[in-house]
Design an enzyme around this catalytic site. Structure first.
Site, mmCIF file in Angstrom:
data_model
loop_
_atom_site.group_PDB
_atom_site.id
_atom_site.type_symbol
_atom_site.label_atom_id
_atom_site.label_comp_id
_atom_site.label_asym_id
_atom_site.label_seq_id
_atom_site.Cartn_x
_atom_site.Cartn_y
_atom_site.Cartn_z
ATOM 1 N N HIS A 157 0.834 -1.216 0.000
ATOM 2 C CA HIS A 157 0.000 0.000 0.000
ATOM 3 C C HIS A 157 0.871 1.271 0.000
ATOM 4 C CE1 HIS A 157 -3.403 -2.592 0.480
ATOM 5 N NE2 HIS A 157 -3.087 -2.922 1.719
ATOM 6 N N ASP A 175 -5.213 -8.407 -3.292
ATOM 7 C CA ASP A 175 -5.522 -8.083 -1.902
ATOM 8 C C ASP A 175 -6.857 -8.653 -1.429
ATOM 9 O OD1 ASP A 175 -5.501 -6.991 0.605
ATOM 10 O OD2 ASP A 175 -5.274 -4.925 0.000
HETATM 11 ZN ZN LIG Z 1 -3.561 -6.813 2.699
#
Ligand SMILES: [Zn+2]
Length: 448
Positions: free
Chosen positions: A264, A315
């Site tokens: 991220h 994800d």
């Molecule tokens: Zn994750």
């Protein structure tokens, strides 16, 4: 030993025709010969062939809640997390294997040929719990035939203040000694299609002492993955308790290098971005999930200007399509900049081709195996794109790849070879019906 003849292939040096790819019994590429004459036993891959994409960040179990947390009341990230915890508490090894195997088959159909599984469902109720849950994922990857880098996750506390885990988080916990024992047990299972790395859930879930102990125990080539700076609250809490922003703290306190995947890194400042680039680490971007969870948008344009490395992940599994992840990245940057073609340059004018190559290169080193190129020494992970759709007429090379990334018609991935084995033909995985049946039956149990 086997060999494939590719009509047109994306090689590290550019596009080539009539490429003969030799593959050994373990699925590694041993030779690549352009303008080759086919041998009688060669298998033919039609159309344009590109390296399979690496998925550097996956939580397989979350596929079972994809699309089911879109009602009001699951408003922010932290409420979504409660829904995810409720699912995690109901998953045993058999259900996890069924959900993951179908998901991994879908990944192959979409053109992902390797996955890094960020795995924290240890359900550590007894000594065998963590091993059973890890084995479920290893078996699932073998069921589907995808390359797996299993990343057992260290998860030890509820937050930066060191508070104990909430009941819903207990199944994620392992003390450091048991964690290292799990890594040892998994290392004994390594093969050409499966390896392991280490993962820390986040700085909020692991303290510096445990981080240091694990990093000191691993080999120099072991991949290290960590969620970092996904939410502003995490950045604020980190500053309050550790006196630095999370990416900066990692750069200052850990041997961050090209085997590190910072997942991220949404809320980073320019100095942190420069630090990531100078250390050669890669950022694991998951734009469909980051959008779904309202995380924020990574500073892609600035990071690209610095020459940063990044890769993509599915994800939370709301999207299983590498081209959609790449589009999200580019479109997010376009919406921010109010300009087109953010990642392209004079040297690489084709935005789609540039995105695809950047994601391949950014994953190199993060999976513990060589993936992402049609070249000797790499996994034989080949994705053949259908060239029969009218959108593709008259296009080749990078222009054809632009069309794949930005205007993919359905089923544009036709054939997929993974680790030298044919897994997808004419857009369908060899076992998709059986795997879907098994996944549907466990999904029904969750919803009951
Ligand atoms: Zn994750």
């Amino acid at each position: 030993m086997s060999a494939y003849i590719l009509d047109v292939a994306m090689l590290p040096g550019g596009w080539a025709r009539a490429v003969r790819v030799s593959v050994d019994a373990a699925g590694w590429i041993t030779g690549v010969e352009p303008d080759a004459a086919p041998h009688p036993d060669d298998q033919h891959l039609r159309g344009i062939v590109i390296p399979g994409m690496a998925n550097v960040h996956s939580h397989a179990f979350q596929r079972a809640m994809a699309g089911r947390a879109e009602r009001g009341g699951t408003g922010d990230f932290w409420r979504w997390r409660d829904v995810m915890y409720a699912l995690a508490a109901r998953l045993g090894p058999d259900a996890l294997r069924a959900v993951a195997a179908h998901l991994y088959a879908e990944m192959l159909e979409a053109g992902y040929t390797a996955v890094a599984e960020f795995h924290y469902l240890h359900a550590a109720v007894d000594d065998d719990g963590p091993r059973c849950m890890s084995a479920a994922l290893v078996d699932a990857a073998a069921d589907a035939g995808i390359g797996l880098t299993l990343l057992p996750v260290l998860y030890q506390r509820a937050g930066f203040d060191g508070g104990p885990l909430a009941p819903a988080q207990q199944g994620f916990a392992l003390d450091t000694a048991r964690y290292l024992a799990l890594l040892d047990a998994l290392a004994a299972k390594h093969n050409a299609q499966m390896t392991t790395g280490v993962a820390f859930h986040s700085l909020r879930a692991v303290d510096a002492a445990a981080l240091n102990e694990v990093v000191a125990a691993i080999d120099d080539d072991t991949p290290v993955h960590i969620h970092v700076a996904e939410q502003r609250r995490e950045v604020d809490d980190c500053q309050q308790h550790l006196g630095a922003r999370p990416v900066q703290w990692l750069l200052d306190n850990q041997p961050v290098d090209p085997r590190w995947c910072l997942v991220h890194a949404t809320h980073t400042d320019p100095g942190e971005l420069e630090g990531i680039v100078s250390r050669g680490a890669s950022v694991g971007l998951c734009p469909s999930t980051e959008a779904n969870l309202g995380d924020g948008f990574f500073a892609l344009e600035h990071f690209e200007a610095l020459g940063g490395r990044w890769a993509i992940g599915s994800d939370s599994q709301v999207c299983i399509d590498p081209t959609e992840e790449l589009r999200w990245l580019e479109y997010g940057a376009r919406l921010q900049a109010q300009r087109r073609c953010i990642v392209s340059s004079a040297q690489a004018p084709h935005a789609g081709a540039r995105l695809y190559r950047a994601a391949l290169a950014g994953a190199d080193g993060l999976l513990g195996r060589r993936v992402g190129a049609i070249a000797p020494g790499y996994r034989a992970d080949l994705v053949a794109l259908d060239d029969r759709h009218p959108l593709h007429a008259g296009l080749d090379g990078d222009a054809r790849l632009d069309c794949h990334v930005f205007a993919s018609p359905p089923r544009t991935v036709r054939d997929v070879i993974c680790g030298g084995r044919w897994r997808v033909r004419d857009g369908r995985h060899e076992h998709i019906d059986a795997l879907a049946h098994a996944a549907r039956s466990v999904q029904g149990a969750f919803d009951a």
